[in-house]
Design an enzyme around this catalytic site. Structure first.
Site, mmCIF file in Angstrom:
data_model
loop_
_atom_site.group_PDB
_atom_site.id
_atom_site.type_symbol
_atom_site.label_atom_id
_atom_site.label_comp_id
_atom_site.label_asym_id
_atom_site.label_seq_id
_atom_site.Cartn_x
_atom_site.Cartn_y
_atom_site.Cartn_z
ATOM 1 C CE1 TYR A 1 -18.664 -19.251 58.603
ATOM 2 C CE2 TYR A 1 -16.764 -19.270 57.128
ATOM 3 C CZ TYR A 1 -17.752 -18.572 57.798
ATOM 4 O OH TYR A 1 -17.847 -17.203 57.660
ATOM 5 C CE LYS B 1 -21.724 -16.588 56.177
ATOM 6 N NZ LYS B 1 -22.501 -15.742 57.137
ATOM 7 C CB THR C 1 -17.367 -15.682 54.216
ATOM 8 O OG1 THR C 1 -15.973 -15.951 54.193
ATOM 9 C CG2 THR C 1 -18.106 -16.990 53.951
ATOM 10 C CG ASP C 2 -12.738 -14.627 51.513
ATOM 11 O OD1 ASP C 2 -13.137 -15.271 52.504
ATOM 12 O OD2 ASP C 2 -11.567 -14.193 51.429
ATOM 13 C CD GLU C 3 -13.434 -19.574 55.107
ATOM 14 O OE1 GLU C 3 -13.841 -20.740 55.123
ATOM 15 O OE2 GLU C 3 -12.738 -19.074 55.992
HETATM 16 P P1 NAD Z 1 -18.714 -14.115 65.659
HETATM 17 O O1 NAD Z 1 -18.669 -15.587 65.860
HETATM 18 O O2 NAD Z 1 -17.751 -13.249 66.390
HETATM 19 O O3 NAD Z 1 -20.179 -13.554 65.988
HETATM 20 C C1 NAD Z 1 -21.355 -14.247 65.658
HETATM 21 C C2 NAD Z 1 -22.484 -13.650 66.476
HETATM 22 O O4 NAD Z 1 -23.717 -14.275 66.088
HETATM 23 C C3 NAD Z 1 -22.354 -13.895 68.002
HETATM 24 O O5 NAD Z 1 -22.653 -12.706 68.698
HETATM 25 C C4 NAD Z 1 -23.405 -14.955 68.294
HETATM 26 O O6 NAD Z 1 -23.910 -14.905 69.612
HETATM 27 C C5 NAD Z 1 -24.453 -14.612 67.248
HETATM 28 N N1 NAD Z 1 -25.344 -15.740 66.944
HETATM 29 C C6 NAD Z 1 -24.999 -17.023 66.636
HETATM 30 N N2 NAD Z 1 -26.092 -17.757 66.413
HETATM 31 C C7 NAD Z 1 -27.169 -16.932 66.549
HETATM 32 C C8 NAD Z 1 -28.567 -17.096 66.429
HETATM 33 N N3 NAD Z 1 -29.111 -18.291 66.098
HETATM 34 N N4 NAD Z 1 -29.379 -16.031 66.624
HETATM 35 C C9 NAD Z 1 -28.868 -14.825 66.957
HETATM 36 N N5 NAD Z 1 -27.531 -14.602 67.106
HETATM 37 C C10 NAD Z 1 -26.691 -15.646 66.895
HETATM 38 O O7 NAD Z 1 -18.578 -13.911 64.082
HETATM 39 P P2 NAD Z 1 -17.928 -12.713 63.233
HETATM 40 O O8 NAD Z 1 -16.517 -13.042 62.936
HETATM 41 O O9 NAD Z 1 -18.273 -11.432 63.847
HETATM 42 O O10 NAD Z 1 -18.734 -12.895 61.854
HETATM 43 C C11 NAD Z 1 -19.987 -12.258 61.676
HETATM 44 C C12 NAD Z 1 -20.494 -12.568 60.271
HETATM 45 O O11 NAD Z 1 -19.562 -12.128 59.292
HETATM 46 C C13 NAD Z 1 -20.703 -14.068 60.024
HETATM 47 O O12 NAD Z 1 -21.875 -14.222 59.258
HETATM 48 C C14 NAD Z 1 -19.490 -14.477 59.223
HETATM 49 O O13 NAD Z 1 -19.780 -15.566 58.378
HETATM 50 C C15 NAD Z 1 -19.206 -13.199 58.445
HETATM 51 N N6 NAD Z 1 -17.793 -12.983 58.043
HETATM 52 C C16 NAD Z 1 -16.804 -13.038 58.970
HETATM 53 C C17 NAD Z 1 -15.480 -12.762 58.586
HETATM 54 C C18 NAD Z 1 -14.348 -12.800 59.573
HETATM 55 O O14 NAD Z 1 -13.192 -12.703 59.162
HETATM 56 N N7 NAD Z 1 -14.595 -12.885 60.870
HETATM 57 C C19 NAD Z 1 -15.209 -12.455 57.234
HETATM 58 C C20 NAD Z 1 -16.263 -12.424 56.318
HETATM 59 C C21 NAD Z 1 -17.548 -12.674 56.731
HETATM 60 O O1 DAU Z 2 -12.094 -15.443 54.799
HETATM 61 C C1 DAU Z 2 -13.115 -15.056 55.672
HETATM 62 C C2 DAU Z 2 -13.196 -16.040 56.823
HETATM 63 O O2 DAU Z 2 -12.046 -15.794 57.635
HETATM 64 C C3 DAU Z 2 -14.480 -15.875 57.647
HETATM 65 O O3 DAU Z 2 -15.581 -16.208 56.840
HETATM 66 C C4 DAU Z 2 -14.449 -16.795 58.877
HETATM 67 O O4 DAU Z 2 -15.595 -16.562 59.685
HETATM 68 C C5 DAU Z 2 -13.198 -16.465 59.670
HETATM 69 O O5 DAU Z 2 -13.103 -17.353 60.773
HETATM 70 C C6 DAU Z 2 -11.943 -16.588 58.797
HETATM 71 O O6 DAU Z 2 -11.690 -17.980 58.436
HETATM 72 P P1 DAU Z 2 -10.194 -18.603 58.472
HETATM 73 O O7 DAU Z 2 -10.306 -20.061 58.625
HETATM 74 O O8 DAU Z 2 -9.380 -18.079 57.343
HETATM 75 O O9 DAU Z 2 -9.655 -17.882 59.832
HETATM 76 P P2 DAU Z 2 -8.809 -18.429 61.065
HETATM 77 O O10 DAU Z 2 -8.464 -17.238 61.893
HETATM 78 O O11 DAU Z 2 -9.456 -19.585 61.735
HETATM 79 O O12 DAU Z 2 -7.479 -18.954 60.374
HETATM 80 C C7 DAU Z 2 -6.676 -18.098 59.559
HETATM 81 C C8 DAU Z 2 -5.535 -18.940 59.014
HETATM 82 O O13 DAU Z 2 -4.675 -19.314 60.103
HETATM 83 C C9 DAU Z 2 -5.988 -20.241 58.373
HETATM 84 O O14 DAU Z 2 -5.167 -20.520 57.248
HETATM 85 C C10 DAU Z 2 -5.736 -21.294 59.458
HETATM 86 C C11 DAU Z 2 -4.549 -20.738 60.208
HETATM 87 N N1 DAU Z 2 -4.484 -21.075 61.641
HETATM 88 C C12 DAU Z 2 -5.573 -20.761 62.409
HETATM 89 C C13 DAU Z 2 -5.587 -21.071 63.751
HETATM 90 C C14 DAU Z 2 -6.782 -20.757 64.615
HETATM 91 C C15 DAU Z 2 -3.368 -21.649 62.190
HETATM 92 O O15 DAU Z 2 -2.361 -21.912 61.494
HETATM 93 N N2 DAU Z 2 -3.361 -21.946 63.526
HETATM 94 C C16 DAU Z 2 -4.445 -21.702 64.328
HETATM 95 O O16 DAU Z 2 -4.373 -22.053 65.538
#
Ligand code: NAD
Ligand code: DAU
Length: 341
Positions: free
Chosen positions: A153, A157, A127-129
């Site tokens: 988190y 990562k 992730t970019d985080e």
């Molecule tokens: P998500 O929470 O929707 O999905 C995570 C999945 O992993 C779920 O299906 C869960 O059951 C599975 N899981 C958790 N622990 C496990 C384990 N021990 N063994 C097997 N499976 C397991 O997450 P997402 O948003 O789809 O993110 C997927 C990946 O992409 C993550 O690694 C996250 O860090 C990365 N990512 C997410 C975003 C975003 O914006 N959502 C952006 C950049 C990177």
């Molecule tokens: O940048 C990539 C990341 O983006 C991924 O690695 C993470 O898995 C994914 O969860 C996401 O992280 P963020 O913390 O940026 O996403 P989130 O949707 O939780 O929040 C987006 C923005 O909105 C953040 O600045 C917090 C704000 N927010 C979020 C929630 C849930 C609110 O203001 N109110 C809320 O209730």
């Protein structure tokens, strides 16, 4: 190729599984432990003899190794993780267990499979985080930006990224790391900003904006991220890039949270009166933005889904999939909402 996808029942993972089947991989194995965010309904309707689901954890190294050996896996896309920042602020343990130790377990299983004659390429989805937070005028994150995670988190990562890099260097593992900005699209668990705000607005509930809502995120449609992941895998398996290369993916779509919520309200024709400012997320990162010129140059990748089209399709998907919505708003979801808001 025969592929193993970890976390394939999650938001991004389910789109990766569908794309792997579209791309005619010979075998598509999905290993998922089905935590609260893993939902088999995300893959509802798949009826393909090439697809195989295994309910299990990446932390079970013996299981992972036997899957790789028995299925003769040639590549792994690793997405399994605890993914929600707010949850990591309340309790970091599951994040350390899954994101760090689970990745360790996967890496060791890949190594021992290699000792048993099966070599696999690994795409580690990060992730970019891990780069931390940007100020208003600062240049977007490049792959050379320093690693500076600022929430639990992101720290887990970053640790998993470093383990992957160490295995590439020490054990000559064939792996690449991807770092993407905020994804949106169908099937995202409604603890994250866009689905939470969409479903709350549809129900006439308050929209809880943390702090002043001026934090900036760079939004990318999940299909563009998935395309980037497969481009990286293609390049790694064809040896067009060196093991250990990192690729950033972003959406060219920086928006404040307040602007984003305004767009969702417009799509739903709902009132701004629903907006409620609530206490800020502790340690809230101010801004993420991505420079993806390396992916553009070496992988010929760029985001193609316009924000207007992507958001409309996403909001429509939540409107048209009430069964899915009902299935994820279970006791676990309700507990989280009650605890957090
Ligand atoms: P998500 O929470 O929707 O999905 C995570 C999945 O992993 C779920 O299906 C869960 O059951 C599975 N899981 C958790 N622990 C496990 C384990 N021990 N063994 C097997 N499976 C397991 O997450 P997402 O948003 O789809 O993110 C997927 C990946 O992409 C993550 O690694 C996250 O860090 C990365 N990512 C997410 C975003 C975003 O914006 N959502 C952006 C950049 C990177
Ligand atoms: O940048 C990539 C990341 O983006 C991924 O690695 C993470 O898995 C994914 O969860 C996401 O992280 P963020 O913390 O940026 O996403 P989130 O949707 O939780 O929040 C987006 C923005 O909105 C953040 O600045 C917090 C704000 N927010 C979020 C929630 C849930 C609110 O203001 N109110 C809320 O209730």
């Amino acid at each position: 190729m025969r592929i193993l996808i970890t976390g394939g029942c999650g938001f991004i993972g389910s789109h990766v599984v569908k794309e792997a089947l579209n791309r005619n991989f010979e075998r598509v194995v999905n290993l998922d432990s089905l935590t609260y965010s893993g939902n088999p309904k995300n893959l509802h309707g798949i009826n393909d003899s090439k697809y195989h689901f295994i309910h299990g954890s990446i932390n079970d190294g013996g299981l992972v190794e036997s899957v790789i050996l028995e299925e003769r896996i040639e590549c792994v896309i690793h997405l399994a993780a605890e993914s929600h920042v707010d949850r990591s602020i309340r309790s970091v343990k599951p994040f350390v267990e899954t994101n760090i130790d689970g990745t360790r377990s996967l890496l060791e299983a890949i190594l021992s499979s290699r000792d048993n004659g099966i070599s696999t390429d690994l795409i580690h989805v990060s992730t970019d985080e891990v780069y931390g937070s940007l100020g208003a005028g600062e240049r977007p994150f490049s792959e050379d930006s320093s690693i500076s995670p600022r929430n639990p988190y992101a720290a887990t990562k970053a640790a998993s990224d470093m383990l992957v890099e160490a295995f590439v260097n020490t054990h000559k593992l064939s792996a690449s790391i991807t770092r993407c900005s905020n994804n949106y699209g169908p099937n995202q668990f409604p603890e994250k900003l866009i689905p939470l705000m969409t479903l709350n607005a549809m129900d006439g509930k308050k929209l809880p904006i943390y702090g002043d809502g001026q934090q900036v995120r760079d939004w990318i449609h999940v299909s563009d991220h998935v395309a980037g992941i497969f481009s990286t895998l293609d390049a790694l398996s064809r040896k067009q890039i060196d093991p250990g290369e990192v690729f950033n993916f972003g959406g060219d779509c920086e928006m404040t949270n307040l602007e984003m919520v305004g767009e969702i309200l417009l799509q739903l024709d709902a009132s701004e009166d629903l907006i409620e400012f609530v206490p800020d997320r502790p340690g809230h990162d101010k801004r993420y933005a991505i420079d993806y010129s390396k992916a553009s140059k070496l992988l010929d990748w760029k985001p193609v889904v316009s924000f207007q089209r992507g958001l409309k399709e996403t909001v429509d998907w939540y409107k048209n999939n009430s069964d899915w919505v009902k299935s994820v708003r279970t006791g676990e979801y309700k507990n989280w909402i009650n605890e957090q808001y």
